[in-house]
Motif scaffolding. Structure first.
Motif, PDB file in Angstrom:
ATOM      1  N   ALA A  65       8.852   5.019  75.000  1.00 42.13           N
ATOM      2  CA  ALA A  65       9.278   5.905  73.918  1.00 42.13           C
ATOM      3  C   ALA A  65       9.576   5.107  72.648  1.00 42.13           C
ATOM      4  N   PHE A  66      10.235   3.957  72.792  1.00 39.10           N
ATOM      5  CA  PHE A  66      10.557   3.101  71.652  1.00 39.10           C
ATOM      6  C   PHE A  66       9.288   2.585  70.991  1.00 39.10           C
ATOM      7  N   GLN A  67       8.299   2.253  71.796  1.00 36.83           N
ATOM      8  CA  GLN A  67       7.038   1.753  71.245  1.00 36.83           C
ATOM      9  C   GLN A  67       6.332   2.818  70.414  1.00 36.83           C
ATOM     10  N   LEU A  68       6.421   4.074  70.846  1.00 36.85           N
ATOM     11  CA  LEU A  68       5.815   5.152  70.072  1.00 36.85           C
ATOM     12  C   LEU A  68       6.457   5.278  68.694  1.00 36.85           C
ATOM     13  N   VAL A  69       7.770   5.090  68.626  1.00 36.20           N
ATOM     14  CA  VAL A  69       8.451   5.145  67.331  1.00 36.20           C
ATOM     15  C   VAL A  69       7.978   4.001  66.432  1.00 36.20           C
ATOM     16  N   LEU A  70       7.802   2.812  67.002  1.00 37.53           N
ATOM     17  CA  LEU A  70       7.349   1.660  66.221  1.00 37.53           C
ATOM     18  C   LEU A  70       5.964   1.885  65.628  1.00 37.53           C
ATOM     19  N   VAL A  71       5.115   2.604  66.347  1.00 36.97           N
ATOM     20  CA  VAL A  71       3.732   2.772  65.928  1.00 36.97           C
ATOM     21  C   VAL A  71       3.509   4.068  65.158  1.00 36.97           C
ATOM     22  N   ALA A  72       4.584   4.835  64.934  1.00 39.78           N
ATOM     23  CA  ALA A  72       4.448   6.160  64.327  1.00 39.78           C
ATOM     24  C   ALA A  72       4.196   6.118  62.825  1.00 39.78           C
ATOM     25  N   ARG A  73       4.405   4.962  62.188  1.00 36.62           N
ATOM     26  CA  ARG A  73       4.226   4.810  60.739  1.00 36.62           C
ATOM     27  C   ARG A  73       5.157   5.745  59.964  1.00 36.62           C
ATOM     28  N   LEU A  74       6.405   5.784  60.398  1.00 31.47           N
ATOM     29  CA  LEU A  74       7.395   6.594  59.691  1.00 31.47           C
ATOM     30  C   LEU A  74       7.725   5.923  58.357  1.00 31.47           C
ATOM     31  N   PRO A  75       7.690   6.662  57.252  1.00 35.67           N
ATOM     32  CA  PRO A  75       7.872   6.040  55.934  1.00 35.67           C
ATOM     33  C   PRO A  75       9.176   5.265  55.796  1.00 35.67           C
ATOM     34  N   TRP A  89       6.291  -6.150  66.648  1.00 35.03           N
ATOM     35  CA  TRP A  89       7.270  -5.648  67.616  1.00 35.03           C
ATOM     36  C   TRP A  89       6.615  -4.717  68.619  1.00 35.03           C
ATOM     37  N   HIS A  90       5.685  -3.902  68.137  1.00 31.85           N
ATOM     38  CA  HIS A  90       4.939  -2.990  69.006  1.00 31.85           C
ATOM     39  C   HIS A  90       4.168  -3.770  70.075  1.00 31.85           C
ATOM     40  N   ARG A  91       3.559  -4.858  69.651  1.00 35.65           N
ATOM     41  CA  ARG A  91       2.781  -5.665  70.595  1.00 35.65           C
ATOM     42  C   ARG A  91       3.669  -6.251  71.678  1.00 35.65           C
ATOM     43  N   TRP A  92       4.797  -6.851  71.296  1.00 34.90           N
ATOM     44  CA  TRP A  92       5.677  -7.464  72.290  1.00 34.90           C
ATOM     45  C   TRP A  92       6.368  -6.418  73.149  1.00 34.90           C
ATOM     46  N   THR A  93       6.663  -5.263  72.578  1.00 33.02           N
ATOM     47  CA  THR A  93       7.207  -4.162  73.386  1.00 33.02           C
ATOM     48  C   THR A  93       6.185  -3.724  74.428  1.00 33.02           C
ATOM     49  N   GLY A  94       4.899  -3.741  74.050  1.00 31.63           N
ATOM     50  CA  GLY A  94       3.847  -3.379  75.000  1.00 31.63           C
ATOM     51  C   GLY A  94       3.817  -4.299  76.207  1.00 31.63           C
ATOM     52  N   PHE A  95       4.002  -5.589  75.973  1.00 33.65           N
ATOM     53  CA  PHE A  95       4.040  -6.517  77.107  1.00 33.65           C
ATOM     54  C   PHE A  95       5.299  -6.295  77.946  1.00 33.65           C
ATOM     55  N   GLY A  96       6.404  -5.914  77.277  1.00 37.01           N
ATOM     56  CA  GLY A  96       7.609  -5.574  78.027  1.00 37.01           C
ATOM     57  C   GLY A  96       7.393  -4.371  78.925  1.00 37.01           C
ATOM     58  N   GLN A 435      14.748 -14.616  50.390  1.00 31.19           N
ATOM     59  CA  GLN A 435      14.127 -14.554  49.065  1.00 31.19           C
ATOM     60  C   GLN A 435      12.603 -14.625  49.144  1.00 31.19           C
ATOM     61  N   ILE A 436      12.048 -14.783  50.338  1.00 30.51           N
ATOM     62  CA  ILE A 436      10.592 -14.925  50.498  1.00 30.51           C
ATOM     63  C   ILE A 436      10.035 -13.615  51.036  1.00 30.51           C
ATOM     64  N   HIS A 437       9.093 -13.027  50.306  1.00 31.00           N
ATOM     65  CA  HIS A 437       8.533 -11.732  50.662  1.00 31.00           C
ATOM     66  C   HIS A 437       7.015 -11.867  50.820  1.00 31.00           C
ATOM     67  N   PHE A 438       6.517 -11.477  51.973  1.00 36.04           N
ATOM     68  CA  PHE A 438       5.075 -11.520  52.215  1.00 36.04           C
ATOM     69  C   PHE A 438       4.746 -10.483  53.279  1.00 36.04           C
ATOM     70  N   GLU A 439       3.481 -10.154  53.383  1.00 33.82           N
ATOM     71  CA  GLU A 439       3.039  -9.179  54.370  1.00 33.82           C
ATOM     72  C   GLU A 439       1.645  -9.550  54.836  1.00 33.82           C
ATOM     73  N   ARG A 440       1.472  -9.504  56.141  1.00 35.13           N
ATOM     74  CA  ARG A 440       0.156  -9.755  56.720  1.00 35.13           C
ATOM     75  C   ARG A 440      -0.414  -8.418  57.136  1.00 35.13           C
ATOM     76  N   PHE A 441      -1.679  -8.159  56.784  1.00 34.86           N
ATOM     77  CA  PHE A 441      -2.265  -6.856  57.080  1.00 34.86           C
ATOM     78  C   PHE A 441      -2.644  -6.775  58.540  1.00 34.86           C
ATOM     79  N   SER A 442      -1.828  -6.007  59.306  1.00 33.35           N
ATOM     80  CA  SER A 442      -2.066  -5.783  60.725  1.00 33.35           C
ATOM     81  C   SER A 442      -1.939  -4.301  60.993  1.00 33.35           C
ATOM     82  N   LEU A 443      -2.878  -3.759  61.742  1.00 35.31           N
ATOM     83  CA  LEU A 443      -2.856  -2.328  62.031  1.00 35.31           C
ATOM     84  C   LEU A 443      -2.426  -2.071  63.459  1.00 35.31           C
ATOM     85  N   ALA A 444      -1.430  -1.232  63.600  1.00 34.67           N
ATOM     86  CA  ALA A 444      -1.001  -0.821  64.933  1.00 34.67           C
ATOM     87  C   ALA A 444      -1.887   0.301  65.414  1.00 34.67           C
ATOM     88  N   GLY A 445      -2.195   0.287  66.699  1.00 34.65           N
ATOM     89  CA  GLY A 445      -3.144   1.270  67.215  1.00 34.65           C
ATOM     90  C   GLY A 445      -2.580   2.655  67.298  1.00 34.65           C
TER      91      GLY A 445
END
Length: 445
Positions: A65-75, A89-96, A435-445
């Motif tokens: 259930a927690f993994q679904l919330v992570l992947v829901a793309r809630l604004p 987090w979704h990926r590591w939760t999946g292995f859990g 103070q360091i801000h960056f983002e890597r483009f990764s898509l959750a399934g």
């Protein structure tokens, strides 16, 4: 007459990412405690193996259930944490989930086999044939194993994103099967009306979040705004800018630094979605993306026709001014990573320094715009050219170009090797992580 411009107000000390992350952890911890309470209330089996099996099964269900919330793309979560971190987090939760459900299956099987005196394989077959919901659980577990296998890095690198995503969608089938299994045979689920209401609530919130974030919001926004291509402008031999117009774009909650998943509704592209950042700050009238040809899909963008309908999912991403901690900024761009940086410069207040790292002058797309924008805003712009080695953004070079780097927010976007090198340099210079801000483009399934 001389007008003295007051300096911008310092950003808030409350970090939105910390608030969101703490909220998620607190909600998860509270649910862990509630599950333990209801488990204890239901009573314990005489067989210790069965007890362990039931506990791991319950926490496996909670993680699903927690993994679904992570992947829901809630604004609210996406703007504060970012899709890349939520995806991790979704990926590591999946292995859990995989390990807790494996433990659930093993302990339950051996526990019941110990009571009946038969082997574990025979016990699984017997339970699947005689107990409602067990066969569905076996199918769900098989799906989770397959999804876990294709999510391993070695397998993921060998699969096209569309293939990986299609396989990943079967996770939702596993979730439904696991839920019906819990309803059918879960002793904790049926131990009291309060426990039953709780679990229905958990699954309702989780599945409702996915439907809201992945279906309702995109459909509503696209119906409301009716996006269309209004201009296609080649920036270089392999880079193109596309302007999108639509209705009521001033009501679209997009910010500079964010990206959309763009789906251009042509006969050969409608099924393919690509993440492209906004390359100009939203002005309420249009949106602009700038893309480099990295494959057949992105290379075909320069042939789009004006008037093409667009289905856009988003805006996504936490790479925005929301996370500022200082009044002054350093923007570092590499290659086509300049697109969100250029948009951010348009949106930022306070003094900014911009470092644009490219191999040669001809690779500096949007440079004229960036130069004019920097001039208008009183920002410093440095075009850093040359081969990757030697590192032109090593600690000594960064300190020379930006002596007060430790007193600035740093926004970084570029190719992964360049970003990793700059992050190491910032660490060597002692720039605080917040103070360091960056983002890597990764898509959750």
């Amino acid at each position: 007459m001389t007008t003295v411009q007051s300096p911008p107000a310092p950003p808030t000390a409350i970090r939105p990412r910390v608030v969101a992350r703490t909220s998620l952890y607190a909600v998860l911890a509270a649910n862990v405690a509630v599950v333990a309470y209801f488990f204890g209330q239901a009573g314990f089996a005489s067989n210790a193996l069965i007890v362990i099996g039931r506990v791991t099964g319950l926490y496996g269900a909670l993680l699903m259930a927690f993994q679904l919330v992570l992947v829901a793309r809630l604004p609210w979560l996406d703007r504060r944490i970012g899709m890349d971190r939520l995806t991790s987090w979704h990926r590591w939760t999946g292995f859990g989930i995989l390990w807790t459900l494996l433990a659930h299956a093993v302990f339950i099987t051996f526990g019941y086999a110990d009571g009946t005196g038969v082997g574990p394989i025979s016990e699984v077959v017997d339970l699947a044939e005689t107990t409602e919901g067990v066969f569905r659980a076996v199918v769900a577990f098989g799906i989770i194993i397959v999804v876990g296998a294709v999510s391993a890095r070695s397998a993921r690198r060998r699969l096209a994103y569309e293939t990986w995503h299609f396989i990943h969608l079967y996770t939702y089938v596993a979730v439904v099967l696991a839920f019906t299994h819990q309803v059918a045979v879960g002793t904790t689920f049926t131990s009291s009306s309060a426990a039953t209401t709780y679990w229905y609530g958990v699954w309702g919130v989780a599945l409702g979040s996915v439907v809201l974030g992945r279906v309702i919001l995109p459909l509503w926004r696209n119906t409301r705004h009716q996006f269309r291509v209004s201009a296609v402008v080649p920036e270089s031999h392999n880079v193109v800018s596309i302007t999108i117009t639509g209705k009521d774009l001033d009501k679209l909650p997009a910010q500079a630094g964010q990206f959309f998943l763009w789906r251009f509704l042509t006969r050969d592209r409608w099924w393919q979605a690509n993440p492209f950042s906004l390359s100009a700050a939203p002005d309420g009238r249009s949106l602009r993306l700038t893309a480099k040809a990295a494959g057949d899909g992105s290379a075909a963008l320069r042939h789009l026709k004006v008037g093409t309908r667009v289905f856009a999912e988003g805006p996504y991403g936490a790479f925005t001014t929301l996370h500022r901690t200082k009044a002054e900024s350093l923007l570092i761009a590499g290659g086509v990573g300049v697109t969100p940086i250029r948009a951010l410069l348009e949106d930022l207040e306070g003094h900014a320094v911009v470092l644009y790292r490219v191999s040669s002058d001809r690779d500096a797309v949007l440079y004229d715009e960036l130069r004019d924008l920097a001039l208008a805003k009183g920002a410093e712009l440095h075009l850093v050219t040359g081969p990757p080695v030697p590192d032109r953004l090593a600690p000594r070079e960064l300190a020379r170009l930006v002596p007060d780097i430790g007193d600035r927010d740093v926004f970084l976007c570029g190719p992964p090797p360049m970003m990793n090198a700059v992050l190491r340099s910032l660490g060597d210079l002692g720039v605080p992580k917040q103070q360091i801000h960056f983002e890597r483009f990764s898509l959750a399934g």
